[in-house]
Design a protein around this motif. Structure first.
Motif, PDB file in Angstrom:
ATOM      1  N   TYR A 148       0.815  -1.221   0.000  1.00 35.19           N
ATOM      2  CA  TYR A 148       0.000   0.000   0.000  1.00 35.19           C
ATOM      3  C   TYR A 148       0.851   1.275   0.000  1.00 35.19           C
ATOM      4  N   VAL A 149       1.986   1.245   0.712  1.00 34.44           N
ATOM      5  CA  VAL A 149       2.780   2.474   0.873  1.00 34.44           C
ATOM      6  C   VAL A 149       3.359   2.904  -0.481  1.00 34.44           C
ATOM      7  N   PRO A 150       3.005   4.104  -0.920  1.00 32.06           N
ATOM      8  CA  PRO A 150       3.366   4.538  -2.279  1.00 32.06           C
ATOM      9  C   PRO A 150       4.858   4.422  -2.586  1.00 32.06           C
ATOM     10  N   GLN A 151       5.714   4.768  -1.599  1.00 22.88           N
ATOM     11  CA  GLN A 151       7.155   4.772  -1.870  1.00 22.88           C
ATOM     12  C   GLN A 151       7.710   3.364  -2.061  1.00 22.88           C
ATOM     13  N   LEU A 152       7.005   2.352  -1.532  1.00 23.55           N
ATOM     14  CA  LEU A 152       7.526   0.995  -1.579  1.00 23.55           C
ATOM     15  C   LEU A 152       6.767   0.108  -2.555  1.00 23.55           C
ATOM     16  N   SER A 153       5.481   0.390  -2.717  1.00 19.97           N
ATOM     17  CA  SER A 153       4.601  -0.557  -3.377  1.00 19.97           C
ATOM     18  C   SER A 153       4.816  -0.669  -4.880  1.00 19.97           C
ATOM     19  N   PRO A 154       5.092  -1.888  -5.353  1.00 21.00           N
ATOM     20  CA  PRO A 154       5.150  -2.079  -6.806  1.00 21.00           C
ATOM     21  C   PRO A 154       3.777  -1.873  -7.446  1.00 21.00           C
ATOM     22  N   ILE A 155       2.710  -2.192  -6.707  1.00 19.92           N
ATOM     23  CA  ILE A 155       1.354  -2.026  -7.263  1.00 19.92           C
ATOM     24  C   ILE A 155       1.057  -0.551  -7.509  1.00 19.92           C
ATOM     25  N   VAL A 156       1.274   0.264  -6.438  1.00 16.84           N
ATOM     26  CA  VAL A 156       0.980   1.692  -6.574  1.00 16.84           C
ATOM     27  C   VAL A 156       1.876   2.315  -7.650  1.00 16.84           C
ATOM     28  N   LYS A 157       3.160   1.914  -7.654  1.00 15.70           N
ATOM     29  CA  LYS A 157       4.071   2.447  -8.668  1.00 15.70           C
ATOM     30  C   LYS A 157       3.581   2.080 -10.064  1.00 15.70           C
ATOM     31  N   GLY A 158       3.115   0.839 -10.206  1.00 20.77           N
ATOM     32  CA  GLY A 158       2.597   0.376 -11.495  1.00 20.77           C
ATOM     33  C   GLY A 158       1.382   1.179 -11.926  1.00 20.77           C
ATOM     34  N   LEU A 159       0.463   1.394 -10.966  1.00 20.61           N
ATOM     35  CA  LEU A 159      -0.750   2.154 -11.273  1.00 20.61           C
ATOM     36  C   LEU A 159      -0.401   3.591 -11.657  1.00 20.61           C
ATOM     37  N   HIS A 160       0.558   4.173 -10.948  1.00 25.17           N
ATOM     38  CA  HIS A 160       0.982   5.538 -11.280  1.00 25.17           C
ATOM     39  C   HIS A 160       1.582   5.573 -12.686  1.00 25.17           C
ATOM     40  N   ALA A 161       2.327   4.503 -12.995  1.00 31.08           N
ATOM     41  CA  ALA A 161       2.981   4.455 -14.311  1.00 31.08           C
ATOM     42  C   ALA A 161       1.955   4.462 -15.443  1.00 31.08           C
ATOM     43  N   ILE A 162       0.798   3.827 -15.204  1.00 32.54           N
ATOM     44  CA  ILE A 162      -0.218   3.851 -16.266  1.00 32.54           C
ATOM     45  C   ILE A 162      -1.192   5.018 -16.077  1.00 32.54           C
ATOM     46  N   GLY A 163      -0.790   5.953 -15.198  1.00 35.54           N
ATOM     47  CA  GLY A 163      -1.536   7.209 -15.111  1.00 35.54           C
ATOM     48  C   GLY A 163      -2.680   7.217 -14.121  1.00 35.54           C
ATOM     49  N   TRP A 164      -2.778   6.171 -13.284  1.00 37.39           N
ATOM     50  CA  TRP A 164      -3.848   6.174 -12.291  1.00 37.39           C
ATOM     51  C   TRP A 164      -3.281   6.599 -10.951  1.00 37.39           C
ATOM     52  N   GLN A 165      -3.529   7.859 -10.552  1.00 35.76           N
ATOM     53  CA  GLN A 165      -2.951   8.402  -9.321  1.00 35.76           C
ATOM     54  C   GLN A 165      -3.771   7.950  -8.120  1.00 35.76           C
ATOM     55  N   VAL A 166      -3.622   6.706  -7.726  1.00 35.16           N
ATOM     56  CA  VAL A 166      -4.426   6.203  -6.626  1.00 35.16           C
ATOM     57  C   VAL A 166      -3.604   6.226  -5.330  1.00 35.16           C
TER      58      VAL A 166
END
Lengths: 312, 429
Positions: A148-166
């Motif tokens: 969940y933690v944005p700085q660590l999470s591969p999921i959040v990083k992945g979502l950000h990479a495809i433009g979803w700022q969650v």
């Protein structure tokens, strides 16, 4: 004699057994239990009830000896009048309304799949779905925290990479993130209860339906699900009680997000009051109110389920 | 089914067990006349404590110290201390962060050692006794003071053409310049999970929020000067000039390492933590006094700080305080424990790793000068109850669910209410 109620695997006694004097074996078996039950359950409970009727009061600057004052139900009154307490209860209610149905429907789908023999190697499949339950709650939460933690999470990083700022730990989303951890941890556990109940359904019923031309889906929805209604009710009750006692997941997530306050759930509030604020008396009152809420839910469930069984 | 119930029962059992333990608490036994070696139980969660206990024990055969590790946050430690006291398992001396000392005193956890510490009084910076002395009673000796300073990336500020700000006005301008010239970078931040930093920022400008007037506590959180401070930081926040990550999780040092935040206003203990945890810009960091309000006199504020306190029921207070005096007034010992000494020392040793990280700057000597300008401060007897409210409130400030001014009003009310509920006499100002 005993009869099996429909499918639920529950045994009801139609006539009371004749009474007899307790056997020594029974005493030997039940004795230690009774002693432990008294010592670790009843005594602390009674003590907590007693403490909840007192308040420790100082005077002057507070550095002198303090006084133990009997205040009746004043602690309860202050808990019940505390907006933060009801906010916590409301939050947990909302959480339950979201988490319980999602988890149980998911568990039911998986259980039906396993039972329908549509899946390859049901034992392996059952074991895999059950596996998250074997992970201790704290470890599961730490694992998800990492995701969940944005700085660590591969999921959040992945979502950000495809433009979803969650932001999975924001004010609006953290409740769902907590629910997700619980769903992940507990679905397999419910699957086990459901598959056990499904296996108790007499095979001739299913065979009969199959011969009559019912589809597998039809059999699942029209025959199997209604027959394990008792188990569904049981898991719903257990989930409700677990929800009231929600603690581990938000307590750990609190360390990484400001969206979880120290009184986010009633249990967290009880802990914070007791040890954070060093107010054992008010903490006891909160704990007992939580227990009462869980008790009331259990009674409501019991009444509702007996009524529906009777009308069935 | 039972497992789900069991899970929650563990938490309830913890509460129940503590409650049960509470019932077992006994009064303190009258101690016999001291004969032969005495044993002092000491709680400290600081690294290096074991070595210090061993060193002391070797030199003092008559007073043997038994060190127990006390892990967890200071608030956890304070809670453990009161629980242990109720269970009759409390140590004789413990290290404690200053904000929690009055709460412990009111919980009956502390021992009046006014007579035992009287002879040591002159060995410490006068100001630092505020943390352990209330209404003329002393409950221990001061250890670390945590004077607030500004730690910053000298190289980056130079690159951006910013002079090191000496006033808060200059600091605001510098924050704007950073945002303009290096988008995504902040000059500084504020812990969204911790109100402690804000208290110190307020302490620099405001009279202490708490005080004792005769036989009554005075609460004065929501005052003019503190509102000035609140408005200042609110403005930075509203203009997007403040990095609002959590202060106590890895994101903080991550931001510093990756250069997203260029300065930290924090206690002296911050120097070692930055040197140990920040990877970016080693050698390019620097220390300076925190900016001042009116541009004239330099004023610093206490940030954290800790003391060695005597715990109720301690059978050998004199020996315990002798040991407490040793660990707080011996320069090497104090520095080994990572604090900034409250004692007046002839020379304050430097830590090489920290000096290297700060580009050769004599960090401890700089902080020693700042320590002389620390404003007075007193904590409240129910701060342990307010701390979570404050920390949660900072989360609201970050998420724009509330302003700092609203938080001040809330804290003022919470403090008066909690003291009243505890039966402590309180006056509102």
């Amino acid at each position: 004699m005993t009869t099996l109620t429909r499918g639920a695997g529950r045994v009801t006694r139609s006539a009371p057994r004749p009474r007899s004097a307790p056997r020594p074996a029974l005493l030997i078996l039940a004795g230690p239990f009774a002693i432990l039950f008294l010592a670790v359950y009843v005594v602390p409970l009674v003590y907590a009830m007693q403490r909840s009727l007192f308040q420790v009061r100082s005077s002057g600057l507070g550095f002198g000896p303090s006084e133990d004052v009997f205040v009746g139900f004043a602690n309860y009154a202050s808990v019940l009048a505390d907006a933060a307490f009801w906010a916590a209860v409301g939050r947990v209610f909302l959480y339950g309304v979201i988490q319980i149905p999602v988890m149980l429907v998911l568990a039911m789908l998986i259980a039906l799949l396993i039972d329908s023999r549509a899946v390859w190697r049901p034992t392996v499949f059952r074991l895999t779905t059950f596996l998250p339950y074997a992970v201790p709650g704290i470890v599961a939460t730490l694992l998800w925290t990492y995701l969940y933690v944005p700085q660590l999470s591969p999921i959040v990083k992945g979502l950000h990479a495809i433009g979803w700022q969650v932001d999975l730990l924001g004010q609006q989303t953290v409740l769902l993130s907590v629910a997700n951890i619980a769903i992940w941890s507990w679905t397999g556990y419910n699957v086990v209860i459901y598959t056990a109940a499904l296996q108790a359904i007499p095979q001739d019923l299913v065979e009969a339906a199959r011969i009559d031309g019912a589809s597998e889906a039809g059999i699942a929805v029209r025959i199997k699900v209604p027959l394990i209604r008792g188990s569904v009710g049981l898991t719903a009750l257990l989930s409700m009680i677990g929800t009231v006692q929600l603690f581990n997941e938000p307590y750990i997530l609190k360390t990484v997000t400001t969206a979880v306050s120290s009184d986010w759930t009633p249990m967290m509030m009880a802990l914070n009051t007791t040890f954070g604020a060093n107010d054992f008396e008010r903490g006891s009152a909160i704990s007992i109110v939580i227990a009462l809420i869980a008790g009331v839910l259990a009674v409501i469930y019991q009444l509702a389920s007996t009524r529906s069984e009777r009308s069935a | 089914m039972t497992i789900r119930i069991k899970r929650a029962a563990t938490a309830t059992a913890a509460v129940a067990a503590a409650v049960l333990l509470a019932s077992c608490s006994t009064g303190t036994d009258e101690s016999p006349v001291d004969e032969g070696p005495v044993t002092i139980a000491w709680w400290s969660g600081l690294a290096g404590s074991d070595d210090i206990a061993a060193q002391w024990n070797a030199e003092h055969p008559d007073i043997q110290v038994e060190h127990s590790d006390a892990p967890g946050s200071w608030q956890d430690q304070a809670a453990k201390l009161t629980a242990a006291l109720k269970a009759g398992e409390a140590p004789c001396v413990a290290m404690m962060e200053n904000p929690f000392i009055p709460s412990l005193a009111v919980a009956g956890a502390l021992l009046d050692v006014t007579d035992e510490v009287a002879e040591f009084q002159g060995d410490y910076i006068e100001r630092t006794w505020d943390a352990v002395t209330f209404g003329g009673q002393a409950f221990g000796v001061p250890q670390g003071t945590g004077p607030m300073a500004m730690f910053y990336r000298a190289d980056r500020l130079e690159e951006l053409g910013i002079d090191v700000p000496t006033t808060w006005d200059e600091f605001y301008e510098a924050s704007k310049t950073v945002a303009e010239k290096a988008p995504g970078t902040y000059l500084t931040g504020m812990g969204a999970d911790d109100g402690g930093g804000f208290v110190s920022l307020a302490a620099q400008h405001s009279d202490p929020w708490f005080g004792i007037d005769g036989d009554s506590w005075v609460v004065d959180i929501d005052n003019e000067a503190t509102r000035d401070v609140a408005d200042y930081w609110q403005k930075l926040r509203d203009e997007g000039l403040l990095n609002l990550t959590n202060r106590w999780d890895p994101t903080f040092y991550n931001d510093l390492s990756e250069g997203r935040q260029l300065a930290v206003i924090g206690g002296s203990w911050q120097a070692d933590l930055i040197a140990d945890n920040v990877t970016g810009g080693a050698g390019s960091w620097a220390v300076a006094p925190m900016p001042s309000w009116d541009g004239g006199q330099q004023v610093s504020a206490p940030n954290g700080g800790s003391s060695v306190i005597a715990i109720a029921g301690c059978e050998h207070p004199a020996q315990a305080m002798e040991f407490a005096h040793f660990i707080t007034s011996d320069a090497d010992t104090t520095i080994a424990l990572g604090g900034f000494p409250a004692a007046t020392l002839d020379s304050i040793p430097e830590r090489d790793a920290t000096v290297d990280f700060f580009g050769g700057q004599q960090v401890n000597q700089e902080i020693a000068r700042i320590a002389e300008t620390v404003a007075p401060w007193t904590w409240s007897p129910t701060w342990n109850e307010t701390k979570p409210v404050f920390d949660d409130g900072m989360g609201g400030f970050k998420d724009q669910n509330g302003t700092l001014r609203e938080l001040l009003t809330k804290l003022q009310k919470q403090q008066v209410d909690s003291m009243t509920a505890a039966g402590v006499s309180v006056t509102e100002k």
